[in-house]
Design a protein around this motif. Structure first.
Motif, PDB file in Angstrom:
ATOM      1  N   ASP A 296      29.188  -9.819   6.840  1.00 41.05           N
ATOM      2  CA  ASP A 296      28.406 -10.711   7.463  1.00 41.05           C
ATOM      3  C   ASP A 296      29.256 -11.700   5.930  1.00 41.05           C
ATOM      4  N   LEU A 297      29.870 -12.159   5.577  1.00 36.78           N
ATOM      5  CA  LEU A 297      31.206 -12.561   4.780  1.00 36.78           C
ATOM      6  C   LEU A 297      32.170 -13.360   5.669  1.00 36.78           C
ATOM      7  N   PRO A 298      32.088 -14.934   5.554  1.00 36.42           N
ATOM      8  CA  PRO A 298      33.242 -15.378   6.167  1.00 36.42           C
ATOM      9  C   PRO A 298      34.737 -15.512   5.432  1.00 36.42           C
ATOM     10  N   LYS A 299      34.451 -15.045   4.249  1.00 34.00           N
ATOM     11  CA  LYS A 299      35.351 -15.174   3.460  1.00 34.00           C
ATOM     12  C   LYS A 299      36.397 -14.078   4.056  1.00 34.00           C
ATOM     13  N   ILE A 300      36.053 -12.750   3.875  1.00 33.49           N
ATOM     14  CA  ILE A 300      36.751 -11.409   4.851  1.00 33.49           C
ATOM     15  C   ILE A 300      37.214 -11.907   5.751  1.00 33.49           C
ATOM     16  N   PRO A 301      38.429 -11.749   6.044  1.00 37.82           N
ATOM     17  CA  PRO A 301      39.256 -11.693   7.190  1.00 37.82           C
ATOM     18  C   PRO A 301      39.010 -10.755   8.252  1.00 37.82           C
ATOM     19  N   PRO A 302      38.874 -10.941   9.454  1.00 36.77           N
ATOM     20  CA  PRO A 302      38.833  -9.558  10.476  1.00 36.77           C
ATOM     21  C   PRO A 302      39.687  -8.877  10.570  1.00 36.77           C
ATOM     22  N   PHE A 303      41.150  -9.028  10.041  1.00 36.79           N
ATOM     23  CA  PHE A 303      42.305  -8.293   9.721  1.00 36.79           C
ATOM     24  C   PHE A 303      41.652  -6.868   8.935  1.00 36.79           C
ATOM     25  N   GLU A 304      41.005  -7.468   8.044  1.00 44.77           N
ATOM     26  CA  GLU A 304      40.469  -6.162   6.638  1.00 44.77           C
ATOM     27  C   GLU A 304      39.719  -5.699   7.248  1.00 44.77           C
ATOM     28  N   GLU A 305      38.545  -6.019   8.201  1.00 45.04           N
ATOM     29  CA  GLU A 305      37.539  -5.335   8.726  1.00 45.04           C
ATOM     30  C   GLU A 305      38.106  -4.422   9.841  1.00 45.04           C
ATOM     31  N   VAL A 306      39.263  -4.736  10.440  1.00 46.16           N
ATOM     32  CA  VAL A 306      39.793  -3.874  11.028  1.00 46.16           C
ATOM     33  C   VAL A 306      40.852  -2.797  10.257  1.00 46.16           C
ATOM     34  N   ALA A 307      41.179  -3.071   9.526  1.00 39.68           N
ATOM     35  CA  ALA A 307      41.811  -2.194   8.810  1.00 39.68           C
ATOM     36  C   ALA A 307      41.143  -0.959   7.590  1.00 39.68           C
ATOM     37  N   ALA A 308      39.469  -1.538   7.769  1.00 41.44           N
ATOM     38  CA  ALA A 308      38.490  -0.973   6.890  1.00 41.44           C
ATOM     39  C   ALA A 308      38.009   0.725   7.720  1.00 41.44           C
ATOM     40  N   VAL A 309      37.941  -0.628   9.105  1.00 41.67           N
ATOM     41  CA  VAL A 309      37.798   0.550  10.569  1.00 41.67           C
ATOM     42  C   VAL A 309      38.578   2.032  10.099  1.00 41.67           C
ATOM     43  N   SER A 310      39.606   1.425  10.633  1.00 43.09           N
ATOM     44  CA  SER A 310      41.135   2.176  10.894  1.00 43.09           C
ATOM     45  C   SER A 310      41.226   3.262   9.881  1.00 43.09           C
ATOM     46  N   SER A 311      41.115   2.578   8.666  1.00 39.78           N
ATOM     47  CA  SER A 311      41.033   4.067   7.446  1.00 39.78           C
ATOM     48  C   SER A 311      39.853   4.601   7.174  1.00 39.78           C
ATOM     49  N   ALA A 312      37.959   4.349   7.946  1.00 43.05           N
ATOM     50  CA  ALA A 312      37.263   5.456   7.987  1.00 43.05           C
ATOM     51  C   ALA A 312      38.386   6.459   9.205  1.00 43.05           C
ATOM     52  N   ILE A 313      38.726   5.697  10.665  1.00 45.02           N
ATOM     53  CA  ILE A 313      39.865   7.126  11.082  1.00 45.02           C
ATOM     54  C   ILE A 313      39.832   7.727  10.484  1.00 45.02           C
ATOM     55  N   GLN A 314      40.998   7.237  10.012  1.00 46.61           N
ATOM     56  CA  GLN A 314      42.061   7.839   9.565  1.00 46.61           C
ATOM     57  C   GLN A 314      41.080   9.234   8.436  1.00 46.61           C
ATOM     58  N   ASN A 315      40.163   9.274   7.489  1.00 44.99           N
ATOM     59  CA  ASN A 315      39.351   9.935   6.946  1.00 44.99           C
ATOM     60  C   ASN A 315      38.523  10.709   8.217  1.00 44.99           C
ATOM     61  N   ILE A 316      38.144  10.192   9.239  1.00 46.69           N
ATOM     62  CA  ILE A 316      37.999  11.471  10.130  1.00 46.69           C
ATOM     63  C   ILE A 316      39.316  12.297  10.500  1.00 46.69           C
ATOM     64  N   LEU A 317      39.950  11.502  10.871  1.00 48.88           N
ATOM     65  CA  LEU A 317      41.274  12.812  11.439  1.00 48.88           C
ATOM     66  C   LEU A 317      41.990  13.856  10.306  1.00 48.88           C
TER      67      LEU A 317
END
Length: 192
Positions: A107-128
């Motif tokens: 809900d924070l528009p100041k955070i660009p979408p690519f940073e949200e993608v990077a966060a989820v990608s980091s979460a996925i890497q943690n799973i891997l």
């Protein structure tokens, strides 16, 4: 070097992509999957948006049947490929669990979408990496209908949300050898 660093480095270097057909059908305890999701929850996140969401299928065959149907409904009859459909339908036959990874826009528009993608990608890497530490095989897939609007609709996602892939988890009797094709020194510029 510190032993903790060496253990982490060894785990990172040991992680391999293992396609579902190479898995052996052994089931992982749900507790292992829950532990991997807990690791995912510790990924870095700007503004504490924690945009990762996961849908876990204990029965991979159910996911694969649904995925195949989404694929079938998302392509024209001219583009429909029976082999692709059948492959998607049977992809999970030797898999223990399937996890759909979603980026739910914060809900924070100041955070660009690519940073949200990077966060989820980091979460996925943690799973891997966690899966590697548990001697589990893993495959991060974006094939089939996964990135199509129909799949997003199937999951009832909002326009601003995105599917970042499907993780196939299980066990394998063999793991591919690791390699890099570009020398590390060609990827780094040191500035003094």
């Amino acid at each position: 070097m510190d032993n903790t660093f060496l253990t982490v480095a060894e785990n990172i270097k040991a992680r391999r992509t293992v396609k579902p057909a190479m898995m052996n059908g052994h089931k992982a305890p749900n507790g292992h999957i829950a532990a991997l999701l807990e690791l995912a929850d510790w990924a870095p996140t700007h503004g504490f948006t924690e945009p990762w969401r996961f849908i876990v299928y204990e029965n991979p065959e159910q996911f694969c049947a649904e995925h195949a149907e989404v694929y079938k409904s998302s392509v024209s009859s001219e583009d429909f490929n029976e082999a692709t459909y059948n492959n998607l339908k049977t992809l999970g036959n030797k898999v223990s669990h399937v996890i759909i990874s979603v980026m739910q826009r914060g809900d924070l528009p100041k955070i660009p979408p690519f940073e949200e993608v990077a966060a989820v990608s980091s979460a996925i890497q943690n799973i891997l990496l966690g899966a590697t530490a548990l001697n589990m095989a893993s495959f991060w897939s974006t094939g089939g209908a996964i990135l199509k609007p129909a799949f997003k609709e199937f999951l009832n996602l909002r326009e601003e949300d995105n599917v970042l892939g499907v993780l196939y988890l299980g066990y394998a009797d063999q793991y591919p050898e690791g390699k890099r094709t570009v020398p590390l020194e060609n990827k780094i510029k040191w500035v003094k």
